[in-house]
Design an enzyme around this catalytic site. Structure first.
Site, PDB file in Angstrom:
ATOM      1  N   VAL A   1       0.855  -1.191   0.000  1.00 20.76           N
ATOM      2  CA  VAL A   1       0.000   0.000   0.000  1.00 20.76           C
ATOM      3  C   VAL A   1       0.888   1.237   0.000  1.00 20.76           C
ATOM      4  O   VAL A   1       1.844   1.329   0.778  1.00 20.76           O
ATOM      5  CB  VAL A   1      -0.932   0.019   1.241  1.00 20.76           C
ATOM      6  CG1 VAL A   1      -1.689   1.338   1.328  1.00 20.76           C
ATOM      7  CG2 VAL A   1      -1.912  -1.143   1.194  1.00 20.76           C
TER       8      VAL A   1
ATOM      9  N   ALA B   1       4.529   4.081   2.881  1.00 25.92           N
ATOM     10  CA  ALA B   1       4.052   2.835   2.273  1.00 25.92           C
ATOM     11  C   ALA B   1       4.213   1.715   3.294  1.00 25.92           C
ATOM     12  O   ALA B   1       4.857   1.896   4.334  1.00 25.92           O
ATOM     13  CB  ALA B   1       4.857   2.510   1.020  1.00 25.92           C
ATOM     14  N   LYS B   2       3.635   0.591   3.025  1.00 26.54           N
ATOM     15  CA  LYS B   2       3.862  -0.598   3.845  1.00 26.54           C
ATOM     16  C   LYS B   2       3.478  -1.803   3.001  1.00 26.54           C
ATOM     17  O   LYS B   2       2.655  -1.696   2.083  1.00 26.54           O
ATOM     18  CB  LYS B   2       2.971  -0.551   5.100  1.00 26.54           C
ATOM     19  CG  LYS B   2       3.533  -1.310   6.266  1.00 26.54           C
ATOM     20  CD  LYS B   2       4.605  -0.512   6.971  1.00 26.54           C
ATOM     21  CE  LYS B   2       5.219  -1.245   8.133  1.00 26.54           C
ATOM     22  NZ  LYS B   2       6.128  -0.373   8.887  1.00 26.54           N
ATOM     23  N   GLY B   3       4.063  -2.947   3.327  1.00 29.41           N
ATOM     24  CA  GLY B   3       3.723  -4.170   2.609  1.00 29.41           C
ATOM     25  C   GLY B   3       3.664  -5.329   3.563  1.00 29.41           C
ATOM     26  O   GLY B   3       4.073  -5.216   4.720  1.00 29.41           O
TER      27      GLY B   3
END
Ligand code: NAD
Length: 424
Positions: free
Chosen positions: A68, A113-115
């Site tokens: 995201v 962001a992050k995943g």
């Protein structure tokens, strides 16, 4: 459409809380309503499902993965990738939003962001982890890149994971591309001092915070909850700064010596035994007791939610430096504020990690590497500048440090959005 009626995709408790926190700050600073609406949702959210082969060759399992990107306005996006059995889109979206504020508070040219991959890394062999990582990287390949989105380690991932991502990405583009991830091993262009960065960053703020509340730092008693990446190097740095680290803990239990622990010896013990229990020169304490020990400074550096409405009243520290993400609940925040405890909030306090990640990215892009002393000096400068700015907002606007930090983070992003305007 009414505000919030289209948040269903990211629905989760964490996302709801992240938006509520943002809304509160947006209200306080009277944020432009269009900008406010834009910042409530991530700009891009990718869900992938993909297979990987188990070590038993005939067995194939399907996994869910996410990436995201909350905000593309400030430059590339930046944020970790976590492997955990309960990762979901809502959690990843909430963490991406928090990364936007964190990078903005310290003034880095990134959005958040992050995943994540929904998998329990403890149940996978190294070859399985490698296959999962390479396939996940291939699935998000078009989404990431040195000028687009730069992942880093988070829960359940580490330097090795970043090395596999970097290698997979490099194979796809046809040349070595170290700047696609940070938190790499130094042999691949990882930055010196990255491992210690978050803990050092936390402690770099203690002198200014102690001065502000009239606390003498040398000799001050420090309690550190968690002795992993953040807690361990925070304890080392606090001892170097002349504090007396009286207690530390890991997931099993804590150790306490009112006369001060010898941190080098504690490090050697944990490297040898894996856990703190059995350490000879201290008394055993539980994690719950540890948080309430007599001390001047408490550094929560393990998991979220450990200071809550049922123990906040008994926390004796005058200064809490949040190394972990979200260690203090909202109810506890209010209790601590009433008691006059000074809290350096996570979004500011643990930003040392992403700051040195930024240094790593800059060095990789330039193929020019800095010395450890240069890296640490620049880290201290960025952290201390951000602290001073947050403190002055807190004084001027008569708000706590957490609110002040978010005001700073949101304002910078909002200003950038407004001057860029709306395309087309
Ligand atoms: P880590 O896994 O290296 O260390 C965690 C430590 O906490 C270990 O000592 C572990 O035994 C202990 N622990 C785990 N669960 C516990 C529990 N329930 N009670 C008490 N202790 C427990 O993790 P880390 O990288 O040090 O991260 C710690 C916190 O800091 C997390 O909240 C993370 O999100 C945050 N953080 C880390 C970084 C970073 O650069 N590593 C940056 C910003 C924020």
């Amino acid at each position: 459409m009414a505000q919030g009626s289209h948040t269903r995709e990211w629905e989760s408790q964490m996302y709801t809380e992240a938006v509520a926190q943002f809304d509160r700050v947006a209200e306080l600073i009277n944020l432009d309503s269009n900008v406010r609406e834009r910042l409530r949702y991530p700009q891009r959210s990718l869900i992938v499902t993909f297979p990987y082969r188990k070590d038993e060759y005939s067995e194939v399992e399907t996994l869910f993965g996410y990436r995201v990107q909350h905000l593309l306005t400030m430059g590339p996006t930046k944020g970790g990738i976590r492997y955990a059995p309960d990762v979901n889109l809502g959690e990843v979206a909430a963490l991406a939003m928090l990364m936007t504020w964190k990078t903005s508070i310290v003034g880095l040219p990134f959005g958040g962001a992050k995943g994540g991959v929904r998998v329990n890394p403890a149940e996978l062999s190294q070859p399985e982890l490698q296959r999962v990582t390479r396939r996940y990287t291939a699935e998000i390949f078009n989404f990431i890149g040195p000028n687009k989105d730069i992942p880093a380690p988070d829960m359940g991932t580490n330097e090795q994971t970043m090395a596999w991502i970097m290698d997979t990405y490099s194979q796809e583009v046809g040349h070595t591309e170290p700047a696609v991830v940070t938190g790499k091993p130094p042999a691949l262009g990882g930055s010196v001092a990255r491992r210690e960065a978050t803990g050092r960053g936390v402690v770099s703020l203690l002198p200014a915070a102690a001065y502000h509340i009239g606390l003498k730092l040398p000799g001050a008693r420090v309690v550190v909850h968690g002795f992993g990446n953040v807690g361990r190097y925070a304890a080392v740095a606090a001892a170097e700064a002349g504090c007396s680290v009286v207690a530390v803990s890991d997931i099993r239990s804590g150790i306490y010596n009112p006369d001060g622990l010898e941190i080098g010896k504690v490090e050697r013990w944990i490297d040898e035994h894996g856990f703190l229990d059995g350490y000879p020169d201290a008394d055993p304490v539980s994690n719950e007791e540890l948080l309430e020990l007599p001390c001047e400074i408490l550094i929560p550096a393990a998991v979220g939610g450990v200071i809550h409405k049922n123990n906040a009243e008994r926390v004796q520290a005058r200064l809490i430096a949040e190394g972990a993400n979200g260690p203090t609940t909202m109810e506890a925040d209010a209790i601590l504020a009433d008691k006059g405890t000074f809290v350096i909030p996570d979004v500011l306090c643990n930003a040392g990690g992403v700051t040195v990640s930024y240094f790593e990215w800059v060095q990789d892009l330039q193929n020019y590497f800095w010395s450890e002393s240069e890296t640490v000096a620049r880290l201290r400068e960025i952290m201390n500048r951000a602290f001073d700015e947050v403190l002055s907002i807190s004084i001027k606007e008569k708000v706590d440090m957490r609110t002040a930090a978010l005001i700073k983070g949101v304002r910078r992003v909002a200003e950038a959005k407004l001057v860029r305007g709306v395309f087309p």
